[in-house]
Design a protein around this motif. Structure first.
Motif, PDB file in Angstrom:
ATOM      1  N   GLY A 216      21.525  25.012 -56.019  1.00 20.87           N
ATOM      2  CA  GLY A 216      22.511  25.099 -54.952  1.00 20.87           C
ATOM      3  C   GLY A 216      23.085  26.488 -54.765  1.00 20.87           C
ATOM      4  O   GLY A 216      22.438  27.500 -55.025  1.00 20.87           O
ATOM      5  N   ARG A 217      24.343  26.542 -54.366  1.00 22.44           N
ATOM      6  CA  ARG A 217      24.978  27.803 -53.988  1.00 22.44           C
ATOM      7  C   ARG A 217      25.446  28.623 -55.173  1.00 22.44           C
ATOM      8  O   ARG A 217      25.774  29.799 -55.026  1.00 22.44           O
ATOM      9  CB  ARG A 217      26.154  27.525 -53.061  1.00 22.44           C
ATOM     10  CG  ARG A 217      27.251  26.683 -53.683  1.00 22.44           C
ATOM     11  CD  ARG A 217      28.481  26.609 -52.778  1.00 22.44           C
ATOM     12  NE  ARG A 217      28.196  26.001 -51.497  1.00 22.44           N
ATOM     13  CZ  ARG A 217      28.331  24.706 -51.232  1.00 22.44           C
ATOM     14  NH1 ARG A 217      28.723  23.875 -52.205  1.00 22.44           N
ATOM     15  NH2 ARG A 217      28.083  24.218 -50.042  1.00 22.44           N
ATOM     16  N   GLY A 218      25.493  28.032 -56.364  1.00 26.15           N
ATOM     17  CA  GLY A 218      26.026  28.750 -57.514  1.00 26.15           C
ATOM     18  C   GLY A 218      27.547  28.778 -57.458  1.00 26.15           C
ATOM     19  O   GLY A 218      28.169  28.352 -56.482  1.00 26.15           O
ATOM     20  N   ILE A 219      28.164  29.289 -58.491  1.00 24.17           N
ATOM     21  CA  ILE A 219      29.625  29.355 -58.544  1.00 24.17           C
ATOM     22  C   ILE A 219      30.112  30.599 -57.819  1.00 24.17           C
ATOM     23  O   ILE A 219      29.599  31.697 -58.035  1.00 24.17           O
ATOM     24  CB  ILE A 219      30.115  29.359 -60.007  1.00 24.17           C
ATOM     25  CG1 ILE A 219      29.770  28.017 -60.681  1.00 24.17           C
ATOM     26  CG2 ILE A 219      31.616  29.615 -60.087  1.00 24.17           C
ATOM     27  CD1 ILE A 219      30.136  27.950 -62.137  1.00 24.17           C
ATOM     28  N   ASP A 220      31.086  30.407 -56.968  1.00 27.56           N
ATOM     29  CA  ASP A 220      31.701  31.521 -56.243  1.00 27.56           C
ATOM     30  C   ASP A 220      32.666  32.223 -57.209  1.00 27.56           C
ATOM     31  O   ASP A 220      33.821  31.817 -57.363  1.00 27.56           O
ATOM     32  CB  ASP A 220      32.443  31.008 -55.017  1.00 27.56           C
ATOM     33  CG  ASP A 220      32.918  32.140 -54.111  1.00 27.56           C
ATOM     34  OD1 ASP A 220      33.073  33.267 -54.616  1.00 27.56           O
ATOM     35  OD2 ASP A 220      33.158  31.888 -52.916  1.00 27.56           O
ATOM     36  N   VAL A 221      32.169  33.271 -57.871  1.00 26.15           N
ATOM     37  CA  VAL A 221      32.956  33.949 -58.899  1.00 26.15           C
ATOM     38  C   VAL A 221      34.231  34.542 -58.311  1.00 26.15           C
ATOM     39  O   VAL A 221      35.298  34.485 -58.932  1.00 26.15           O
ATOM     40  CB  VAL A 221      32.109  35.031 -59.585  1.00 26.15           C
ATOM     41  CG1 VAL A 221      32.930  35.762 -60.641  1.00 26.15           C
ATOM     42  CG2 VAL A 221      30.871  34.423 -60.224  1.00 26.15           C
ATOM     43  N   GLN A 222      34.144  35.107 -57.117  1.00 31.19           N
ATOM     44  CA  GLN A 222      35.331  35.705 -56.505  1.00 31.19           C
ATOM     45  C   GLN A 222      36.394  34.650 -56.213  1.00 31.19           C
ATOM     46  O   GLN A 222      37.597  34.892 -56.386  1.00 31.19           O
ATOM     47  CB  GLN A 222      34.937  36.426 -55.204  1.00 31.19           C
ATOM     48  CG  GLN A 222      36.067  37.226 -54.569  1.00 31.19           C
ATOM     49  CD  GLN A 222      36.630  38.285 -55.502  1.00 31.19           C
ATOM     50  OE1 GLN A 222      35.874  39.035 -56.119  1.00 31.19           O
ATOM     51  NE2 GLN A 222      37.950  38.342 -55.619  1.00 31.19           N
ATOM     52  N   ARG A 223      35.956  33.487 -55.812  1.00 31.61           N
ATOM     53  CA  ARG A 223      36.904  32.410 -55.545  1.00 31.61           C
ATOM     54  C   ARG A 223      37.582  31.961 -56.837  1.00 31.61           C
ATOM     55  O   ARG A 223      38.781  31.674 -56.838  1.00 31.61           O
ATOM     56  CB  ARG A 223      36.168  31.239 -54.895  1.00 31.61           C
ATOM     57  CG  ARG A 223      37.083  30.182 -54.321  1.00 31.61           C
ATOM     58  CD  ARG A 223      36.276  29.173 -53.534  1.00 31.61           C
ATOM     59  NE  ARG A 223      37.114  28.160 -52.925  1.00 31.61           N
ATOM     60  CZ  ARG A 223      36.645  27.151 -52.192  1.00 31.61           C
ATOM     61  NH1 ARG A 223      35.332  27.068 -51.967  1.00 31.61           N
ATOM     62  NH2 ARG A 223      37.456  26.258 -51.684  1.00 31.61           N
ATOM     63  N   VAL A 224      36.810  31.886 -57.917  1.00 31.65           N
ATOM     64  CA  VAL A 224      37.385  31.540 -59.225  1.00 31.65           C
ATOM     65  C   VAL A 224      38.390  32.596 -59.648  1.00 31.65           C
ATOM     66  O   VAL A 224      39.485  32.285 -60.140  1.00 31.65           O
ATOM     67  CB  VAL A 224      36.279  31.382 -60.283  1.00 31.65           C
ATOM     68  CG1 VAL A 224      36.880  31.199 -61.676  1.00 31.65           C
ATOM     69  CG2 VAL A 224      35.359  30.206 -59.948  1.00 31.65           C
ATOM     70  N   LEU A 225      38.019  33.869 -59.460  1.00 30.83           N
ATOM     71  CA  LEU A 225      38.902  34.979 -59.823  1.00 30.83           C
ATOM     72  C   LEU A 225      40.198  34.934 -59.009  1.00 30.83           C
ATOM     73  O   LEU A 225      41.300  35.094 -59.564  1.00 30.83           O
ATOM     74  CB  LEU A 225      38.177  36.310 -59.606  1.00 30.83           C
ATOM     75  CG  LEU A 225      38.913  37.582 -59.999  1.00 30.83           C
ATOM     76  CD1 LEU A 225      39.263  37.571 -61.472  1.00 30.83           C
ATOM     77  CD2 LEU A 225      38.074  38.810 -59.669  1.00 30.83           C
TER      78      LEU A 225
END
Length: 538
Positions: free
Chosen positions: A320-329
């Protein structure tokens, strides 16, 4: 019921008309048993379902998405009726609406459409034309040779069925508890024999130890079951979840024949279910999003099991899209977990954040997500089993979460280490090597103590500090190197006591107690010892 769901899922994938015959046989079996037991609701529903399946296998009806959906609904209702019938004071399930739906669908088939159709699979029938001649009647009977061959086959089958017996799981649990106590007693006997220095006693203890070891192996093996027993039920859950989310997914199960202790299998169901739901909700994109990203509109979700050393590894991965690291940050900064100028996050740091209780990047609470409990449940459960969780994600390419679990929860091989006057047990699963600490091996990097071993630098943790003991005047001691999902680390202890097979006793940690332990055990001298959690120490 499991066979019905498996056949339905295969039919939905278009695997062939023979799956209708498998589904028909399963429903027919349930109908026969329910009629014999007087379970009217189950009998009526299975009869109506059997009629529809009979038309499908004869070719009088066409398998369409609407028919498939009707079959899924009917099987779900049948399962509810079976559960209700099996409970003494269960609420009676009203199946009349589902029966009417099935009858309405079968009523659309006219007699003209039914004429000339034949079942796709029928039992062979042997018959002879009517005859008044006694010789002809005799010749139509099976010959004695054939009859003898059939009776030979029954004897062989009978011998094979007698090679296995059904044992209640509670008895196996009791046997495992008893063998655990025997292992503790063996350790104490070995300790006494060493102190006695009597050859006769030593020989007797050695012989008894071998017998106890063989008995332990046999009981442990008897409790081993394939992980497929737990994995099979996820196929239907994945299908229903994907449909409710409007997503197209191919679900693949690998390594279903890998065996683990029944106690482990009973505990991993919820963590795996949370991971699969998480992948479907957060990871897998909608068909429109996948098409826009240049991907196949059908996503791939994989659940696999493999064996590594003395552990079983379960992986849940998607494309899929993978984890949105910036959104987590951003979310971590918003709730005060990180500073705004924090450096880029590693996969381990991402996992540490998204597995925190209550942490969620979804602003809207739905049936699937938004409460921040999914990965928290997974991490907490896996840690309580003495295992570890590892995450790997690639933006736009997918995510994989890896669970490493012990093969059994009852008896483990452990390294015994001393801090102050207390002895702690460290599961040897993660141990790479041990060595005497040389003060020159210790350095400091960015304010953290590090250990240098053959040119490789790794974080160092002192057990005394973790368990709240005062620091020693001397910086000497012993070191154990641990191999963890996040990389290698070293644990500094006062001294090593030895190695021992220990029986794991679970306990409820006190409120506010650090997550450093995942159980307790009894040592050969009869004293208790806490079992260290390598992941918690790190």
């Amino acid at each position: 019921m499991a066979e019905m769901n498996a056949s339905l899922l295969a039919l939905e994938r278009g695997e062939g008309i023979e799956r209708i015959a498998e589904l028909f046989r399963a429903v027919h079996t349930v109908k026969g048993m329910s009629a014999a037991m007087g379970y009217d609701a189950v009998r009526d529903l299975s009869h109506a379902l059997e009629t529809l399946l009979d038309l499908l296998r004869r070719g009088a009806m066409t398998m369409t998405p609407a028919v498939i959906e009707t079959l899924f609904e009917a099987v779900d209702m049948l399962e509810s009726a079976v559960v209700s019938a099996s409970q003494v004071d269960g609420v009676k399930v009203d199946v009349s609406e589902t029966v009417a739906m099935l009858e309405a669908m079968t009523a659309t088939v006219t007699d003209a459409e039914l004429e000339g159709t034949n079942p796709t699979m029928e039992w062979p029938v042997m018959s002879a034309p009517p005859s008044t001649d006694s010789a002809a009647r005799t010749s139509s009977r099976p010959t004695p040779v054939v009859s003898a061959q059939i009776v030979a086959s029954f004897n062989v089958a009978s011998e094979k069925t007698q090679r296995s017996v059904r044992v209640d799981a509670a008895r196996l649990d009791t046997l495992m508890t008893l063998i655990g106590e025997l292992v503790i007693a063996r350790g104490r006997l070995q300790d006494i024999a060493r102190k006695a220095a009597n050859p006769a006693i030593s020989e007797a203890v050695l012989h008894a130890s071998k017998l106890i070891g063989s008995l332990q192996t046999e009981i442990t093996t008897a409790r081993m079951v394939p992980v497929g027993q737990a994995f099979e039920r996820f196929e239907r859950m994945v299908r229903d979840t994907a449909v409710s989310l409007g997503k197209k997914v191919v679900f693949e199960i690998l390594g279903s024949d890998i065996e683990v202790d029944k106690s482990v299998l009973d505990e991993i169901g919820d963590p795996v279910m949370h991971l699969l739901r998480n992948s479907l909700d957060h990871g897998v994109e909608t068909p429109q999003e996948r098409r826009a990203a240049g991907k196949p509109i059908v996503a791939r979700l994989t659940l696999s099991a493999s064996r590594e050393r003395s552990s079983v590894v379960i992986r849940v991965s998607d494309d899929g899209r993978g984890i949105d690291v910036q959104r987590v940050l951003d979310r971590a900064c918003e709730v005060g977990l990180l500073e705004a100028d924090h450096e880029p996050l590693s996969d381990a740091e991402i996992l540490a954040l998204i597995a925190r209780p209550g942490f969620s990047t979804t602003s809207k609470v739905t049936d699937m997500s938004g409460r921040g409990v999914g990965l928290d449940v997974v991490a907490t459960k896996v840690r309580s089993l003495g295992g570890g969780v590892e995450l790997a994600t690639d933006a736009g390419a997918g995510t994989e979460i890896r669970l490493e679990l012990p093969m059994t929860l009852a008896i483990i091989h452990a390294l015994l280490a001393r801090s102050e006057n207390e002895v702690y047990a460290l599961p040897i699963t993660h141990v790479v090597e041990t060595m005497v600490l040389d003060p020159e091996m210790m350095t400091f990097e960015n304010g953290r103590e590090m250990l240098s071993v053959r040119g490789q630098s790794m974080p160092a943790v002192r057990l005394r500090e973790r368990v709240g003991h005062p620091p020693r005047a001397s910086r000497s001691g012993h070191v154990v190197v641990l191999d963890l999902p996040d990389g290698r680390m070293s644990l500094v202890v006062d001294e090593f006591v030895g190695q021992q097979e220990v029986v794991v006793k679970s306990f409820d940690a006190a409120r506010g107690m650090p997550q450093l332990f995942n159980g307790a055990t009894i040592l050969t001298n009869g004293s208790p010892a806490l079992i260290l959690d390598a992941h918690g120490i790190a």
